[in-house]
Design a protein around this motif. Sequence first.
Motif, PDB file in Angstrom:
ATOM      1  N   LEU A 146       0.832  -1.202   0.000  1.00  0.00           N
ATOM      2  CA  LEU A 146       0.000   0.000   0.000  1.00  0.00           C
ATOM      3  C   LEU A 146       0.869   1.255   0.000  1.00  0.00           C
ATOM      4  O   LEU A 146       0.590   2.218  -0.722  1.00  0.00           O
ATOM      5  N   GLN A 147       1.920   1.239   0.803  1.00  0.00           N
ATOM      6  CA  GLN A 147       2.812   2.400   0.886  1.00  0.00           C
ATOM      7  C   GLN A 147       3.427   2.705  -0.475  1.00  0.00           C
ATOM      8  O   GLN A 147       3.468   3.861  -0.924  1.00  0.00           O
ATOM      9  N   ASP A 148       3.891   1.675  -1.149  1.00  0.00           N
ATOM     10  CA  ASP A 148       4.507   1.872  -2.468  1.00  0.00           C
ATOM     11  C   ASP A 148       3.491   2.458  -3.451  1.00  0.00           C
ATOM     12  O   ASP A 148       3.825   3.366  -4.239  1.00  0.00           O
ATOM     13  N   PHE A 149       2.283   1.956  -3.414  1.00  0.00           N
ATOM     14  CA  PHE A 149       1.264   2.426  -4.350  1.00  0.00           C
ATOM     15  C   PHE A 149       0.863   3.868  -4.043  1.00  0.00           C
ATOM     16  O   PHE A 149       0.737   4.705  -4.956  1.00  0.00           O
ATOM     17  N   LEU A 150       0.686   4.177  -2.767  1.00  0.00           N
ATOM     18  CA  LEU A 150       0.281   5.526  -2.393  1.00  0.00           C
ATOM     19  C   LEU A 150       1.364   6.557  -2.720  1.00  0.00           C
ATOM     20  O   LEU A 150       1.043   7.694  -3.082  1.00  0.00           O
ATOM     21  N   SER A 151       2.622   6.141  -2.617  1.00  0.00           N
ATOM     22  CA  SER A 151       3.711   7.078  -2.869  1.00  0.00           C
ATOM     23  C   SER A 151       4.121   7.119  -4.334  1.00  0.00           C
ATOM     24  O   SER A 151       5.021   7.878  -4.716  1.00  0.00           O
ATOM     25  N   GLY A 152       3.482   6.295  -5.158  1.00  0.00           N
ATOM     26  CA  GLY A 152       3.743   6.330  -6.590  1.00  0.00           C
ATOM     27  C   GLY A 152       4.893   5.472  -7.051  1.00  0.00           C
ATOM     28  O   GLY A 152       5.324   5.557  -8.212  1.00  0.00           O
ATOM     29  N   HIS A 153       5.428   4.605  -6.192  1.00  0.00           N
ATOM     30  CA  HIS A 153       6.533   3.733  -6.576  1.00  0.00           C
ATOM     31  C   HIS A 153       6.038   2.571  -7.423  1.00  0.00           C
ATOM     32  O   HIS A 153       4.932   2.086  -7.214  1.00  0.00           O
TER      33      HIS A 153
END
Length: 305
Positions: free
Chosen positions: A298-305
């Motif tokens: 989720l963190q990667d997706f939210l931050s655009g990674h």
Amino acid sequence: MIQTRLLTLPHGITLSCRMAGDPTRPALMFLHGFPEAAFVWDGLLEHFAQPENGGYFCIAPNLRGFEQSSAPAESAAYRPKYVVQDIAALIAQVTSGGQLEALIAHDWGGAVAWSVAATLPQRMKKLVIINSPHPGTFLRELQHSPSQQASSAYMNFLIRPDAENLLAEDDFRRLWQFLTNGKDPQASGAPAWLTEDVKNQYRAVWRAGLTGGCNLYRASPLRPPRPHDPAAAAVTLPPELLTVMLPTLVLWAMDDIALPPALIDGLEAYVPNMQLQKIPGASHWIVHERPALVARLLQDFLSGH
């Protein structure tokens, strides 16, 4: 720290909500499924409220019929359009611009989220779905796949008029089997995440009432057909209810016994801006089994990674 509030919406429904973080910050909303409740998201609410993880305002409502949320008696009040209305109104009420950074959902919550994203995309920037079938692929499999019809046979149990009483028998024995992938937790042992404290959280929710959860199934025709009940066989869905153009992350635990991987076949036709992450060795309850992995993805997706 998790806070709880009862929020009354303009159309009169009250939702019991769990939340963390600064309400003036960009918001994430988390939608639970059955037989769960908003508390299952507590770890992620606290994680994403931390400044180093985005400092989001995080909110998880109990859907209508669950925990302390409004629970209309008639099953027709649980049709998808009404549950979607609840979530759309809640988004408008708790965000300054009427838009979430992301809507994150699992199981029945995902069914609601797919509909909100298709019909009210302006309410969110991104969508995250965790083991919740898209209505287009689910309808296809329910109509044409004997395997999916068998995997979803439990849905026709949950629409029985005595379902709530049967589910409550023997300290909710059938519901524990839902959470242990059909195994008897007394005989085979509960999974590590299902501690006695967590079981008591479930018991409190279930004792508050099971009719709302069962009514979600009673109000939906997306269930296996039977000789006297065409159910999914009689359903057609218009394209405007199926197409999601938002950036979407789909996390799919590959060992889900009720929702097998065939449900993600062809998903890109409905969700062209999709990242699909298949996760072997995890079941329908991946949020509990692999919380650190779910948080990282989720963190990667939210931050655009």
